[in-house]
Design a protein around this motif. Sequence first.
Motif, PDB file in Angstrom:
ATOM      1  N   ALA A  98       0.824  -1.205   0.000  1.00 26.75           N
ATOM      2  CA  ALA A  98       0.000   0.000   0.000  1.00 26.75           C
ATOM      3  C   ALA A  98       0.861   1.259   0.000  1.00 26.75           C
ATOM      4  O   ALA A  98       0.493   2.279  -0.602  1.00 26.75           O
ATOM      5  CB  ALA A  98      -0.941  -0.003   1.195  1.00 26.75           C
ATOM      6  N   ALA A  99       2.023   1.180   0.662  1.00 27.62           N
ATOM      7  CA  ALA A  99       2.905   2.342   0.758  1.00 27.62           C
ATOM      8  C   ALA A  99       3.886   2.432  -0.404  1.00 27.62           C
ATOM      9  O   ALA A  99       4.659   3.394  -0.496  1.00 27.62           O
ATOM     10  CB  ALA A  99       3.676   2.299   2.078  1.00 27.62           C
ATOM     11  N   GLY A 100       3.869   1.432  -1.295  1.00 25.91           N
ATOM     12  CA  GLY A 100       4.790   1.424  -2.422  1.00 25.91           C
ATOM     13  C   GLY A 100       6.229   1.159  -2.032  1.00 25.91           C
ATOM     14  O   GLY A 100       7.156   1.533  -2.760  1.00 25.91           O
ATOM     15  N   GLU A 101       6.435   0.498  -0.898  1.00 24.06           N
ATOM     16  CA  GLU A 101       7.787   0.203  -0.420  1.00 24.06           C
ATOM     17  C   GLU A 101       8.306  -1.091  -1.051  1.00 24.06           C
ATOM     18  O   GLU A 101       7.520  -1.977  -1.404  1.00 24.06           O
ATOM     19  CB  GLU A 101       7.798   0.071   1.102  1.00 24.06           C
ATOM     20  N   PRO A 102       9.630  -1.238  -1.189  1.00 25.52           N
ATOM     21  CA  PRO A 102      10.184  -2.482  -1.753  1.00 25.52           C
ATOM     22  C   PRO A 102       9.894  -3.672  -0.843  1.00 25.52           C
ATOM     23  O   PRO A 102       9.959  -3.563   0.385  1.00 25.52           O
ATOM     24  CB  PRO A 102      11.688  -2.192  -1.848  1.00 25.52           C
ATOM     25  N   LEU A 103       9.579  -4.795  -1.468  1.00 25.93           N
ATOM     26  CA  LEU A 103       9.214  -5.996  -0.713  1.00 25.93           C
ATOM     27  C   LEU A 103      10.376  -6.968  -0.533  1.00 25.93           C
ATOM     28  O   LEU A 103      10.366  -7.781   0.398  1.00 25.93           O
ATOM     29  CB  LEU A 103       8.068  -6.720  -1.421  1.00 25.93           C
ATOM     30  N   GLY A 104      11.378  -6.906  -1.444  1.00 19.98           N
ATOM     31  CA  GLY A 104      12.434  -7.915  -1.457  1.00 19.98           C
ATOM     32  C   GLY A 104      13.111  -8.153  -0.124  1.00 19.98           C
ATOM     33  O   GLY A 104      13.147  -9.295   0.366  1.00 19.98           O
ATOM     34  N   PRO A 105      13.688  -7.133   0.528  1.00 27.51           N
ATOM     35  CA  PRO A 105      14.399  -7.360   1.790  1.00 27.51           C
ATOM     36  C   PRO A 105      13.486  -7.920   2.889  1.00 27.51           C
ATOM     37  O   PRO A 105      13.913  -8.762   3.685  1.00 27.51           O
ATOM     38  CB  PRO A 105      14.919  -5.966   2.150  1.00 27.51           C
ATOM     39  N   TYR A 106      12.242  -7.464   2.928  1.00 24.38           N
ATOM     40  CA  TYR A 106      11.294  -7.941   3.942  1.00 24.38           C
ATOM     41  C   TYR A 106      10.979  -9.423   3.727  1.00 24.38           C
ATOM     42  O   TYR A 106      10.952 -10.215   4.675  1.00 24.38           O
ATOM     43  CB  TYR A 106      10.018  -7.101   3.862  1.00 24.38           C
ATOM     44  N   ILE A 107      10.752  -9.813   2.467  1.00 25.56           N
ATOM     45  CA  ILE A 107      10.465 -11.215   2.156  1.00 25.56           C
ATOM     46  C   ILE A 107      11.672 -12.102   2.456  1.00 25.56           C
ATOM     47  O   ILE A 107      11.533 -13.198   3.008  1.00 25.56           O
ATOM     48  CB  ILE A 107      10.042 -11.348   0.685  1.00 25.56           C
ATOM     49  N   THR A 108      12.863 -11.624   2.107  1.00 25.98           N
ATOM     50  CA  THR A 108      14.078 -12.418   2.322  1.00 25.98           C
ATOM     51  C   THR A 108      14.263 -12.771   3.784  1.00 25.98           C
ATOM     52  O   THR A 108      14.573 -13.918   4.136  1.00 25.98           O
ATOM     53  CB  THR A 108      15.307 -11.638   1.811  1.00 25.98           C
ATOM     54  N   GLY A 109      14.078 -11.800   4.682  1.00 20.48           N
ATOM     55  CA  GLY A 109      14.239 -12.074   6.103  1.00 20.48           C
ATOM     56  C   GLY A 109      13.221 -13.072   6.612  1.00 20.48           C
ATOM     57  O   GLY A 109      13.555 -13.970   7.402  1.00 20.48           O
ATOM     58  N   HIS A 110      11.984 -12.930   6.178  1.00 17.78           N
ATOM     59  CA  HIS A 110      10.946 -13.866   6.624  1.00 17.78           C
ATOM     60  C   HIS A 110      11.196 -15.272   6.084  1.00 17.78           C
ATOM     61  O   HIS A 110      10.992 -16.267   6.794  1.00 17.78           O
ATOM     62  CB  HIS A 110       9.574 -13.367   6.168  1.00 17.78           C
ATOM     63  N   ASN A 111      11.636 -15.368   4.830  1.00 13.52           N
ATOM     64  CA  ASN A 111      11.914 -16.682   4.251  1.00 13.52           C
ATOM     65  C   ASN A 111      12.995 -17.427   5.021  1.00 13.52           C
ATOM     66  O   ASN A 111      12.950 -18.660   5.151  1.00 13.52           O
ATOM     67  CB  ASN A 111      12.334 -16.534   2.789  1.00 13.52           C
ATOM     68  N   ALA A 112      13.978 -16.701   5.538  1.00 13.31           N
ATOM     69  CA  ALA A 112      15.021 -17.346   6.337  1.00 13.31           C
ATOM     70  C   ALA A 112      14.429 -17.962   7.594  1.00 13.31           C
ATOM     71  O   ALA A 112      14.810 -19.076   8.009  1.00 13.31           O
ATOM     72  CB  ALA A 112      16.103 -16.331   6.698  1.00 13.31           C
ATOM     73  N   ALA A 113      13.477 -17.275   8.216  1.00  8.65           N
ATOM     74  CA  ALA A 113      12.821 -17.818   9.407  1.00  8.65           C
ATOM     75  C   ALA A 113      11.973 -19.039   9.049  1.00  8.65           C
ATOM     76  O   ALA A 113      11.937 -20.026   9.803  1.00  8.65           O
ATOM     77  CB  ALA A 113      11.959 -16.739  10.057  1.00  8.65           C
ATOM     78  N   LEU A 114      11.300 -19.003   7.899  1.00  5.84           N
ATOM     79  CA  LEU A 114      10.517 -20.162   7.462  1.00  5.84           C
ATOM     80  C   LEU A 114      11.414 -21.365   7.208  1.00  5.84           C
ATOM     81  O   LEU A 114      11.056 -22.504   7.529  1.00  5.84           O
ATOM     82  CB  LEU A 114       9.736 -19.819   6.195  1.00  5.84           C
ATOM     83  N   ALA A 115      12.599 -21.129   6.624  1.00  2.00           N
ATOM     84  CA  ALA A 115      13.513 -22.231   6.323  1.00  2.00           C
ATOM     85  C   ALA A 115      13.952 -22.946   7.596  1.00  2.00           C
ATOM     86  O   ALA A 115      14.081 -24.181   7.608  1.00  2.00           O
ATOM     87  CB  ALA A 115      14.721 -21.710   5.560  1.00  2.00           C
TER      88      ALA A 115
END
Length: 254
Positions: A98-115
């Motif tokens: 909604a804020a037009g912010e980049p998603l890549g770094p946020y997704i990367t950190g969460h994916n590490a926790a999922l792994a």
Amino acid sequence: MHFICETTSNGVSERLFDLDGVSGVLWSPAGAGGGRPLVLLGHGGGRHKLAPPLVARAHRYVTGCGFAVAAIDAPGHGDSRRTEQDERFATGIRERKAAGEPLGPYITGHNAALAARAVPEWQSVLDVLQDLDPVVAGGPVGFWGVSLGTAIGVPLAAAEPRIAAAVFGCAGHEILGEAAARVTVPVEFLLQWDDELVPRDSALALFDAFASPEKTLHANPGRHAGVPAFELESSERFFVRHLVRDLDTPQAHR
């Protein structure tokens, strides 16, 4: 492992299962006995084990290569239990979009926790699958997964000696570089040249980090979700080359 139901379509048996709360599916040739190589499929973020592209890929590997194929729901996806952390992540994604912010770094950190949660789940499932009739006991195992599938698959391949070959892609070096340096099996790596989530330099650095003596980079134009359909055929040839041991079988000559 508790098998919930079984269906058959176009010569492919599909069995849904649950193992201590891990929800998964096993595909294999309908009515065929005897052991065969196993390929594990990791779905992308926001998807699940029965996402149509994943099911279509599984059917191709079963009918075209004679493999058994399995997928499980990643933590926080599909039928798996969602934690408070998973809910916060979903909210954060909506807010950043909604804020037009980049998603890549946020997704990367969460994916590490999922792994960290998913790797032991995959290992427990693999322990059971290799004792089942469609799978050759102690035989070679392949892994295919891009994006979230790579975020989980790279640390899994680094920790799991039963994985003999892997297809990864659409992921970067920041979180995965250390694990990639422990991966020595053959790797086929998919890179989207115009990826809006993964910087090109980061993806190239991840490819470089793999310690595999045999690794191949497939770079294609397009955005994160635009991996060309023809890469499916390439992955079939890759897995046949590395997982089929009996060169007298028809699959070995595809």
